[in-house]
Write an enzyme that holds these catalytic residues in place. Structure first.
Site, short mmCIF file in Angstrom:
data_model
loop_
_atom_site.label_atom_id
_atom_site.label_comp_id
_atom_site.label_asym_id
_atom_site.label_seq_id
_atom_site.Cartn_x
_atom_site.Cartn_y
_atom_site.Cartn_z
N ARG A 147 -88.56 100.06 -22.83
CA ARG A 147 -87.75 100.43 -21.66
C ARG A 147 -88.59 100.58 -20.40
O ARG A 147 -88.29 101.43 -19.55
CB ARG A 147 -87.01 101.75 -21.92
CG ARG A 147 -85.89 101.66 -22.94
CD ARG A 147 -84.60 101.16 -22.30
NE ARG A 147 -83.49 101.24 -23.24
CZ ARG A 147 -82.53 102.15 -23.20
NH1 ARG A 147 -82.53 103.05 -22.24
NH2 ARG A 147 -81.58 102.14 -24.08
N ARG A 174 -84.60 103.48 -15.26
CA ARG A 174 -84.24 104.45 -14.21
C ARG A 174 -85.36 105.34 -13.72
O ARG A 174 -85.21 106.00 -12.70
CB ARG A 174 -83.07 105.31 -14.70
CG ARG A 174 -81.76 104.55 -14.70
CD ARG A 174 -80.71 105.26 -15.50
NE ARG A 174 -81.07 105.26 -16.90
CZ ARG A 174 -80.32 105.75 -17.88
NH1 ARG A 174 -79.17 106.31 -17.61
NH2 ARG A 174 -80.72 105.69 -19.13
N ARG A 206 -80.33 98.27 -9.36
CA ARG A 206 -79.18 98.63 -10.20
C ARG A 206 -77.96 98.96 -9.34
O ARG A 206 -76.85 98.54 -9.65
CB ARG A 206 -79.59 99.83 -11.05
CG ARG A 206 -78.51 100.54 -11.81
CD ARG A 206 -78.22 99.84 -13.11
NE ARG A 206 -77.24 100.59 -13.87
CZ ARG A 206 -75.95 100.63 -13.60
NH1 ARG A 206 -75.46 99.94 -12.58
NH2 ARG A 206 -75.12 101.33 -14.34
N ASP A 244 -79.73 93.94 -22.84
CA ASP A 244 -79.41 95.06 -23.70
C ASP A 244 -79.02 94.54 -25.08
O ASP A 244 -78.52 93.41 -25.18
CB ASP A 244 -78.26 95.90 -23.13
CG ASP A 244 -78.22 97.28 -23.77
OD1 ASP A 244 -78.93 98.18 -23.30
OD2 ASP A 244 -77.51 97.45 -24.79
N TYR A 288 -72.79 100.85 -33.26
CA TYR A 288 -72.03 100.95 -32.00
C TYR A 288 -70.68 100.25 -32.11
O TYR A 288 -69.67 100.70 -31.60
CB TYR A 288 -72.84 100.36 -30.84
CG TYR A 288 -74.03 101.22 -30.45
CD1 TYR A 288 -73.88 102.32 -29.61
CD2 TYR A 288 -75.30 100.95 -30.94
CE1 TYR A 288 -74.97 103.12 -29.26
CE2 TYR A 288 -76.40 101.73 -30.60
CZ TYR A 288 -76.22 102.81 -29.77
OH TYR A 288 -77.29 103.60 -29.43
O1 CP3 Z 1 -87.30 97.48 -20.31
C1 CP3 Z 1 -86.80 97.19 -21.42
O2 CP3 Z 1 -87.14 97.74 -22.49
C2 CP3 Z 1 -85.77 96.08 -21.49
C3 CP3 Z 1 -84.42 96.44 -21.44
C4 CP3 Z 1 -83.69 97.20 -22.53
C5 CP3 Z 1 -82.57 98.02 -22.23
N1 CP3 Z 1 -82.00 98.43 -23.40
C6 CP3 Z 1 -82.10 98.32 -20.87
C7 CP3 Z 1 -81.17 99.45 -20.64
C8 CP3 Z 1 -83.82 97.19 -23.93
C9 CP3 Z 1 -84.88 96.52 -24.78
C10 CP3 Z 1 -82.75 97.97 -24.46
C11 CP3 Z 1 -82.52 98.15 -25.91
C12 CP3 Z 1 -81.44 99.04 -26.36
N2 CP3 Z 1 -80.22 99.24 -25.79
C13 CP3 Z 1 -81.48 99.78 -27.57
C14 CP3 Z 1 -82.62 99.76 -28.56
C15 CP3 Z 1 -83.77 100.58 -28.11
C16 CP3 Z 1 -83.49 102.04 -27.98
O3 CP3 Z 1 -83.66 102.55 -26.87
O4 CP3 Z 1 -83.12 102.67 -28.99
C17 CP3 Z 1 -80.28 100.49 -27.67
C18 CP3 Z 1 -79.88 101.43 -28.80
C19 CP3 Z 1 -79.47 100.13 -26.56
C20 CP3 Z 1 -78.09 100.57 -26.26
C21 CP3 Z 1 -78.00 101.29 -24.99
N3 CP3 Z 1 -78.14 100.72 -23.74
C22 CP3 Z 1 -77.73 102.66 -24.80
C23 CP3 Z 1 -77.52 103.66 -25.91
C24 CP3 Z 1 -77.71 102.89 -23.42
C25 CP3 Z 1 -77.34 104.14 -22.71
C26 CP3 Z 1 -78.36 105.20 -22.86
C27 CP3 Z 1 -79.14 105.31 -21.61
O5 CP3 Z 1 -80.37 105.32 -21.69
O6 CP3 Z 1 -78.49 105.45 -20.58
C28 CP3 Z 1 -78.02 101.66 -22.77
C29 CP3 Z 1 -78.15 101.42 -21.32
C30 CP3 Z 1 -79.42 100.82 -20.82
N4 CP3 Z 1 -80.06 99.76 -21.39
C31 CP3 Z 1 -80.13 101.22 -19.65
C32 CP3 Z 1 -81.23 100.35 -19.53
C33 CP3 Z 1 -82.25 100.32 -18.44
C34 CP3 Z 1 -79.71 102.32 -18.69
C35 CP3 Z 1 -78.41 101.98 -18.04
C36 CP3 Z 1 -78.42 102.02 -16.54
O7 CP3 Z 1 -79.39 101.64 -15.86
O8 CP3 Z 1 -77.37 102.41 -16.00
#
Ligand code: CP3
Length: 343
Positions: free
Chosen positions: A26, A30, A39, A76, A151
């Protein structure tokens, strides 16, 4: 002669590098003000994922700041259920939501149109490979079938994935079909990312840790083994990192059975056990993301312990899970310079 070497790929080949290459799960997100700005421009989170120009921009932001050794495609894991018409949305402050699937819904799933839907992701990968420095490894990724299924079944995140565990006991046939279906389309998705220019791929099984021993073998190991075998049958040189968060002692068998090139380690994996796992091949991890929030002595001592325990074997330095929005960008800079200062 200056040949630009992709260090993360070298470690995936089994090399030991001092200092180890580093990237952070990640790393685009943010905690970075420039991410929050892009974003805000994108509209929805999925629009950001599907607009190559913006997805490339946020992928490159942490590379510009920290010169990480790997960039990870910005997307994602939930673009797969989105491509399956599960009505995926990301609501501010609520995490992801989608229409929960039932056994009949599983029977109606179709792979038609999935690859077309994901075309902007492949476009992002190919643009990234052109724009990244030659020495930066480009990682593609997808979710593991179990984590994506959790999910899809609940329709949202849960603390223990009880809905998916219950579904697996009640409807074993539909559940097996769902995992096999997800494994097949996810393997195709990884092959297309590799063909677009990804140097290696990571499979995220963030919810592996809620499974019992037998379920771990059936729901986490088997589908990921099937995916990796399918990718390698078509792209024999493909490099795969598998991250099964919370798998603990089961990680030993996980690498052997899935044949992943490297395994990711969350922060609960004891370093003595991590060193055992490293005898079988490269490892990646396992700094607690809260140490990056805390900074200072907590950050420094966490880094040093990992380097002391694992620095002489094949290691990709990383966190034990994704960096959190509260992390201070200056702490990330301090982390990178401490790892790179290691001799
Ligand atoms: O920089 C990176 O790693 C690349 C991008 C990336 C994102 N999600 C961007 C993201 C990657 C590799 C993921 C993987 C992901 N997404 C996983 C597996 C890894 C982990 O963290 O367990 C999972 C379970 C998800 C599902 C997901 N996406 C959730 C549960 C959420 C909401 C939780 C949160 O942190 O808000 C997301 C949203 C998400 N994916 C964001 C980002 C940057 C935040 C959303 C935003 O910017 O509004």
């Amino acid at each position: 002669m200056s040949v630009k070497r992709r260090k993360v790929l070298e470690v995936l080949d089994g090399k030991c590098l001092t200092p180890p290459p580093i990237w952070l799960m990640r790393q685009a997100g943010r905690y970075l003000p420039e991410y929050r700005e892009t974003r805000a421009k994108a509209g929805s989170f999925l629009d950001l994922c599907y607009t190559p120009e913006l997805a490339v921009e946020v992928t490159l932001q942490p590379i510009r700041r920290y010169a990480f050794d790997a960039a990870i495609l910005f997307s994602d894991i939930l673009v797969i259920p989105d491509a399956l018409h599960r009505n995926v949305r990301f609501e501010e402050g609520h995490g992801p939501k989608m229409d929960p699937i039932d056994a009949d819904g599983v029977a109606r799933l179709s792979a038609a149109g999935v690859s077309d839907h994901l075309r902007p992701v492949f476009e992002t990968v190919s643009r990234l490979r052109r724009e990244l420095p030659a020495e930066t490894t480009l990682l593609g990724f997808c979710g593991a079938p179990w984590t994506v299924a959790t999910y899809m079944i609940a329709g949202h995140g849960t603390p223990d994935q009880a809905p998916a565990r219950l579904f697996a006991y009640r409807y074993p046939k539909a559940f097996d079909d769902l995992l096999a279906f997800l494994a097949d389309i996810s393997a195709d998705y990884l092959v297309e990312q590799i063909d677009a220019g990804a140097d290696a791929v990571q499979i995220f099984d963030s919810w592996a840790g809620v499974l019992g021993e037998e379920e771990f073998a059936r729901f986490a190991v088997e589908p990921v083994r099937r995916m990796i075998a399918s990718v390698r049958a078509r792209r024999p040189a493909a490099k795969v990192i598998a991250f099964a968060k919370g798998a603990g002692l089961l990680l030993k068998d996980y690498r052997q059975s899935t044949r992943a090139d490297a395994i990711g380690l969350d922060w609960s994996v004891p370093l003595s056990f991590a060193a055992e796992l490293q005898k079988d091949g490269p490892v990646q991890g396992n700094l607690d993301p809260m140490r990056v929030v805390a900074g200072g002595a907590a950050l420094d001592s966490g880094i040093d312990r990992i380097l002391d325990a694992l620095g002489n074997g094949p290691l990709i330095f990383n966190l034990g899970h994704g960096i959190t929005p509260q992390a201070d960008p200056d702490h990330v800079a301090a982390l990178v310079s401490r790892v790179r200062g290691r001799r």
